[in-house]
Design a protein around this motif. Structure first.
Motif, PDB file in Angstrom:
ATOM      1  N   ILE A 148      39.190  69.218  48.404  1.00  0.00           N
ATOM      2  CA  ILE A 148      39.989  70.449  48.511  1.00  0.00           C
ATOM      3  C   ILE A 148      39.110  71.693  48.688  1.00  0.00           C
ATOM      4  CG2 ILE A 148      41.852  71.791  47.484  1.00  0.00           C
ATOM      5  CD1 ILE A 148      42.615  69.334  45.847  1.00  0.00           C
ATOM      6  N   CYS A 149      38.573  72.209  47.610  1.00  0.00           N
ATOM      7  CA  CYS A 149      37.858  73.492  47.753  1.00  0.00           C
ATOM      8  C   CYS A 149      36.758  73.664  46.701  1.00  0.00           C
ATOM      9  CB  CYS A 149      38.825  74.666  47.699  1.00  0.00           C
ATOM     10  SG  CYS A 149      39.867  74.730  46.226  1.00  0.00           S
ATOM     11  N   ALA A 153      38.571  73.896  42.875  1.00  0.00           N
ATOM     12  CA  ALA A 153      39.427  72.713  42.783  1.00  0.00           C
ATOM     13  C   ALA A 153      39.054  71.859  41.586  1.00  0.00           C
ATOM     14  CB  ALA A 153      39.321  71.886  44.067  1.00  0.00           C
ATOM     15  N   GLY A 218      35.995  74.103  58.725  1.00  0.00           N
ATOM     16  CA  GLY A 218      37.020  74.304  57.700  1.00  0.00           C
ATOM     17  C   GLY A 218      37.559  73.019  57.120  1.00  0.00           C
ATOM     18  N   HIS A 222      33.129  71.947  51.665  1.00  0.00           N
ATOM     19  CA  HIS A 222      33.748  71.891  50.342  1.00  0.00           C
ATOM     20  C   HIS A 222      34.157  73.263  49.809  1.00  0.00           C
ATOM     21  CE1 HIS A 222      32.403  67.983  51.032  1.00  0.00           C
ATOM     22  NE2 HIS A 222      31.309  67.957  50.303  1.00  0.00           N
ATOM     23  N   GLU A 223      33.223  74.159  49.640  1.00  0.00           N
ATOM     24  CA  GLU A 223      33.525  75.492  49.133  1.00  0.00           C
ATOM     25  C   GLU A 223      34.034  76.391  50.261  1.00  0.00           C
ATOM     26  OE1 GLU A 223      33.313  76.781  46.114  1.00  0.00           O
ATOM     27  OE2 GLU A 223      32.215  75.277  44.992  1.00  0.00           O
ATOM     28  N   ILE A 224      34.856  77.383  49.909  1.00  0.00           N
ATOM     29  CA  ILE A 224      35.253  78.401  50.880  1.00  0.00           C
ATOM     30  C   ILE A 224      34.004  79.098  51.427  1.00  0.00           C
ATOM     31  CG2 ILE A 224      36.466  80.591  51.171  1.00  0.00           C
ATOM     32  CD1 ILE A 224      38.495  79.644  49.122  1.00  0.00           C
ATOM     33  N   THR A 241      38.105  79.736  58.506  1.00  0.00           N
ATOM     34  CA  THR A 241      38.725  80.260  57.294  1.00  0.00           C
ATOM     35  C   THR A 241      40.178  79.807  57.174  1.00  0.00           C
ATOM     36  OG1 THR A 241      37.290  82.218  57.350  1.00  0.00           O
ATOM     37  CG2 THR A 241      39.279  82.360  56.017  1.00  0.00           C
ATOM     38  N   LYS A 244      40.227  76.179  56.291  1.00  0.00           N
ATOM     39  CA  LYS A 244      39.824  75.977  54.900  1.00  0.00           C
ATOM     40  C   LYS A 244      40.931  76.401  53.937  1.00  0.00           C
ATOM     41  CE  LYS A 244      37.355  74.820  51.540  1.00  0.00           C
ATOM     42  NZ  LYS A 244      37.065  73.399  51.307  1.00  0.00           N
ATOM     43  N   LEU A 245      41.581  77.525  54.202  1.00  0.00           N
ATOM     44  CA  LEU A 245      42.664  77.976  53.330  1.00  0.00           C
ATOM     45  C   LEU A 245      43.862  77.029  53.388  1.00  0.00           C
ATOM     46  CD1 LEU A 245      42.579  81.859  53.808  1.00  0.00           C
ATOM     47  CD2 LEU A 245      41.709  80.513  51.895  1.00  0.00           C
ATOM     48  N   ARG A 247      43.530  73.859  53.417  1.00  0.00           N
ATOM     49  CA  ARG A 247      43.175  72.855  52.401  1.00  0.00           C
ATOM     50  C   ARG A 247      43.373  73.409  50.995  1.00  0.00           C
ATOM     51  NH1 ARG A 247      37.259  71.074  53.783  1.00  0.00           N
ATOM     52  NH2 ARG A 247      37.520  69.706  51.973  1.00  0.00           N
ATOM     53  N   VAL A 248      43.046  74.682  50.809  1.00  0.00           N
ATOM     54  CA  VAL A 248      43.239  75.298  49.488  1.00  0.00           C
ATOM     55  C   VAL A 248      44.711  75.258  49.089  1.00  0.00           C
ATOM     56  CG1 VAL A 248      43.042  77.440  48.156  1.00  0.00           C
ATOM     57  CG2 VAL A 248      41.220  76.787  49.739  1.00  0.00           C
TER      58      VAL A 248
END
Length: 363
Positions: A148-149, A153, A218, A222-224, A241, A244-245, A247-248
């Motif tokens: 996820i993030c 996460a 994205g 792993h991390e934003i 971005t 990635k968001l 996934r968040v």
């Protein structure tokens, strides 16, 4: 109500709490500043705060904790309370980062991919970690952080799992879980940094468009902070971005599903002869995360405040990470974490390959 206030005042109005809050706040602010520097921006503020908290163990023990047992126990209790409560507050405020209108318009194609990535990565990483004899708790935290993030996460999923049984586990189990949190955070931080560098070096050599490279960054990192840094280097920071968001956003569903699974798993594993009422396995702080996302999207007054609330959320999360660092047992963490790292590495390789294929086929 009076008794409630009195009890909490006795827990927080202590010299140990003052020391812990000061150290954790300084660590979090330092993380927020240092993440702006080259190289360190790949790690992000939360990881830096965790590292500062871990490094602070030795001077704190020498100057404060070792002077008396009461101080040692008091500092440990204070750090545990900070990690527990500020974690939830930070996750709620992080919800203001999710602009649901943007995700459901510009990110509409990325949402199905995000759901598939998160589901497959969590299931695959967990299965692989368990095959390598990693404990169920650490395996799931590693899987969630990888899928996820990253650190956020790990902390959110840990909070959702703890919400089902935190009152009935022993102090030893609580310490083991705290060590698992640190190990999982460290694992996904290292893996994310390594694969961000791999993305930056590898993707320009592949027959992918700029937008496709952003999708890969994205979807695979792993991390934003990793996705943003890689997306910026690849010239596709906006696409990376949004992906990635997306996934968040899956964190909302994942945290609830994992809480329910964890609760049922523990009920089956225990000799449940009690007929008392069962605690509903819903991480209530995730409802705050959802509410923050909705308010930040549809209520105009929050549009201007959202960035500041997200910054405050990261400060609180940084304090929670530093508090974890103050309490971590290095020996226990290192002895149990090697196979979790191996599982995350293999899963990250598979995730990158899958993301490249999906970006080439569907974007």
């Amino acid at each position: 109500m009076k008794q409630f206030i009195s009890t909490w005042w006795q827990r927080i109005a202590t010299p140990s709490m003052l020391v812990a809050v000061t150290l954790c706040l300084l660590a979090s602010l330092a993380g927020a500043y240092l993440k702006q520097l080259p190289v360190l921006n790949l790690f992000g503020a939360l990881i830096i705060a965790l590292l500062i908290g871990m490094l602070a163990q030795w001077p704190v023990q020498k100057l404060w904790s070792n002077t008396s047992e009461d101080r040692r126990n008091g500092l440990s209790s204070a750090a545990g309370l900070i990690a527990n409560k500020l974690l939830r507050l930070g996750i709620i405020l992080l919800g203001f980062k999710l602009n649901l209108e943007l995700l459901f318009t510009q990110g509409v194609k990325s949402l199905p991919l995000a759901a598939l990535v998160v589901t497959l990565t969590i299931l695959g990483t967990y299965a692989l970690a368990r095959a390598l004899k990693v404990s169920p708790h650490l395996a799931m935290l590693t899987a969630g952080g990888t899928g996820i993030c990253g650190a956020a996460a790990v902390m959110a999923i840990s909070g959702s799992m703890n919400s089902t049984d935190a009152e009935i586990i022993s102090d030893e189990e609580k310490q083991e879980r705290a060590n698992n949190e640190v190990m999982a955070v460290a694992t996904v931080a290292v893996m994310g940094t390594i694969f961000a560098l791999i993305d930056i070096a590898l993707l320009p050599a592949l027959p992918l468009s700029t937008a496709q490279r952003g999708i890969v960054a994205g979807a695979s990192l792993h991390e934003i902070a990793h996705a943003v840094a890689a997306g910026d280097a690849l010239g596709a920071v906006d696409v990376a971005t949004i992906m990635k968001l997306s996934r968040v956003l899956m964190l909302i569903v994942a945290a609830v599903v994992i809480a329910v699974w964890w609760s049922r798993r523990n009920q089956k594993a225990s000799a449940s002869g009690s007929t008392g009422p069962k605690k509903l396995p819903i991480p209530w702080f995730m409802l705050g995360f959802i509410a923050a996302s909705v308010l930040g999207t549809i209520v105009p007054v929050f549009h201007a405040w959202a960035p500041h609330l997200v910054d405050a959320g990261y400060i609180f999360l940084g304090m929670a990470m530093a508090a974890l660092g103050l309490n971590v047992n290095f020996k226990a963490m290192l002895s149990h974490g090697r196979n979790a790292v191996i599982a995350s590495f293999i899963a990250s390789v598979c995730l990158l390959a899958f993301s490249i294929g999906a970006a080439a086929l569907f974007f």
